[in-house]
Design an enzyme around this catalytic site. Structure first.
Site, PDB file in Angstrom:
ATOM      1  CE1 TYR A 188     -64.620   0.295  13.059  1.00 25.00           C
ATOM      2  CE2 TYR A 188     -62.858   1.485  11.951  1.00 25.00           C
ATOM      3  CZ  TYR A 188     -63.343   0.328  12.525  1.00 25.00           C
ATOM      4  OH  TYR A 188     -62.558  -0.802  12.558  1.00 25.00           O
ATOM      5  CB  ALA A 204     -71.278   7.990  18.545  1.00 21.28           C
ATOM      6  N   GLY A 205     -68.931   8.070  15.715  1.00 26.57           N
ATOM      7  CA  GLY A 205     -68.865   8.465  14.312  1.00 26.57           C
ATOM      8  C   GLY A 205     -69.429   7.348  13.445  1.00 26.57           C
ATOM      9  CG  ASP A 261     -69.088  10.943  19.900  1.00 27.82           C
ATOM     10  OD1 ASP A 261     -68.511  10.176  19.095  1.00 27.82           O
ATOM     11  OD2 ASP A 261     -68.996  12.184  19.844  1.00 27.82           O
ATOM     12  CG  HIS A 300     -54.169  -0.761   9.173  1.00 29.51           C
ATOM     13  ND1 HIS A 300     -54.740  -1.441   8.129  1.00 29.51           N
ATOM     14  CD2 HIS A 300     -55.017   0.261   9.457  1.00 29.51           C
ATOM     15  CE1 HIS A 300     -55.885  -0.856   7.794  1.00 29.51           C
ATOM     16  NE2 HIS A 300     -56.062   0.176   8.575  1.00 29.51           N
ATOM     17  NE  ARG A 315     -55.930   6.962   6.123  1.00 29.17           N
ATOM     18  CZ  ARG A 315     -55.429   6.208   5.145  1.00 29.17           C
ATOM     19  NH1 ARG A 315     -54.346   6.617   4.498  1.00 29.17           N
ATOM     20  NH2 ARG A 315     -56.005   5.070   4.817  1.00 29.17           N
ATOM     21  CG  ASN A 326     -55.991   4.320  11.190  1.00 31.10           C
ATOM     22  OD1 ASN A 326     -55.350   3.281  11.273  1.00 31.10           O
ATOM     23  ND2 ASN A 326     -57.026   4.471  10.385  1.00 31.10           N
ATOM     24  NE  ARG A 339     -60.088  -1.412   2.947  1.00 29.83           N
ATOM     25  CZ  ARG A 339     -59.703  -0.440   3.760  1.00 29.83           C
ATOM     26  NH1 ARG A 339     -58.447  -0.404   4.213  1.00 29.83           N
ATOM     27  NH2 ARG A 339     -60.558   0.488   4.143  1.00 29.83           N
ATOM     28  NE  ARG A 395     -54.547   2.898   7.659  1.00 32.44           N
ATOM     29  CZ  ARG A 395     -54.387   2.409   6.442  1.00 32.44           C
ATOM     30  NH1 ARG A 395     -53.191   2.471   5.870  1.00 32.44           N
ATOM     31  NH2 ARG A 395     -55.384   1.843   5.797  1.00 32.44           N
TER      32      ARG A 395
END
EC number: 1.1.1.37
Length: 318
Positions: free
Chosen positions: A15, A12-13, A36, A184, A91, A129, A160, A97
């Protein structure tokens, strides 16, 4: 489309919570579960999201659940059709990563074991990651068929690339088509031959050196965000990508998206999770979709496959 099924977002950060919000606002699931290890955090976020339903006009219920190190709380996720794994450390500036691999491998292994126990028929979407390695680890730990485990990377990297091209040319992003394959990370393979603006090849609109600058910026896109934020990593674009993948699975849409999928013969590459285009639907990856690549692009993709293969083997014992 009628609301149906359950999707769980682990972590539940920024992201994870943003992904959960996007999935709830699609209003196509009966329930979105957010978990979380920080006590009360997922419950509080779920309460807040539920209170936005009258404003945004969606009915999907959001359930928050704190989980423990021994699998406590995962009962709330039972029977999930889709599970998005965002758990792990983000990160920090100066980190690659790969610097996260040992810590996040332990986290992803624990999460995957609990997911497999409580939702044995789920499709797993990994976003932790280093992405390619964590996707391979989740597949091994879960024991699920390879098509039911995929990673989110190509959608983000392609977005991106598209954004950078649009900004460079001063056009709407909807007029730009781009593609990235491979890993990635350092062996990401942007595919200039697939890049077009209003149907015209990008090579006719920009010189090779400027295209290469955009490719390099795409490859370093995550690090650029991390360096600016200083206290976290990207989550708006990544969460949009993960949510779209889950939506394609839920709707059995057959949408072709660049994702980290199991490759077994396509492009002359076998036995590795790699960024490729795949058709998504109920059950996850329906098939890997091959496209015509230039010789340099194909060589770069095969190089990426071997680099990823060696690192994926390293996580088996983590």
């Amino acid at each position: 489309m009628a609301r149906k099924g359950k999707v769980t977002v682990v972590g539940a950060g920024f992201y994870g919570s943003t992904t959960a919000q996007r999935l709830a606002e699609y209003d196509i699931f009966e329930e979105v579960v957010l978990t979380d290890i920080v006590e009360g955090k997922p419950e509080g976020l779920a309460l807040d999201m539920n209170q936005s339903r009258p404003i945004e006009g969606f009915e999907t219920k959001v359930t928050g659940q704190t989980t423990g190190p021994n699998g406590e709380g995962y009962e709330a996720t039972a029977g999930s059709d889709i599970v998005v794994i965002t758990a792990g450390l983000p990160r920090k500036p100066g980190m690659s990563r790969m610097d996260l691999i040992e810590t996040n491998a332990k986290i992803v292994r624990n999460v995957t074991e609990n997911v497999a126990k409580h939702s044995p028929n789920a499709v797993i979407i990994v976003v932790s990651n280093p992405l390619d390695e964590m996707t391979a680890l989740a597949a091994k730990v879960s024991g699920f068929p390879s098509g039911r485990v995929m990673g989110q990377a190509g959608m983000l990297d392609t977005a991106r690339f598209t954004n950078f091209v649009a900004e460079k040319l001063g056009v709407e992003v909807g007029r730009v088509t781009t593609l990235t394959l491979g890993s990635h990370g350092d062996t990401m393979v942007p595919v200039p031959s697939a890049c077009k603006v209003d149907g015209k090849p990008l090579s006719e609109l920009l010189p090779a050196d400027e295209i290469e600058e955009l490719v390099t910026r795409t490859r370093n896109g995550g690090a650029e965000v991390v360096a600016l934020l200083k206290t976290g990593s990207a989550y708006y674009a990544p969460s949009a990508a993960a949510a779209r993948m889950a939506k394609a699975v839920r709707e059995d849409s057959g949408a072709v998206m660049p994702v980290c999928a199991w490759v077994d013969g396509e492009y002359g590459i076998s036995g590795v999770y790699l960024g490729v285009e795949a058709e998504l639907g109920a059950g996850g990856v329906k098939k890997v979709v091959e496209r015509e690549l230039t010789d340099p692009e194909l060589a770069a993709l095969k190089e990426a496959a071997e680099a990823v293969r060696s690192k994926q083997a390293d996580v088996d014992n983590l």
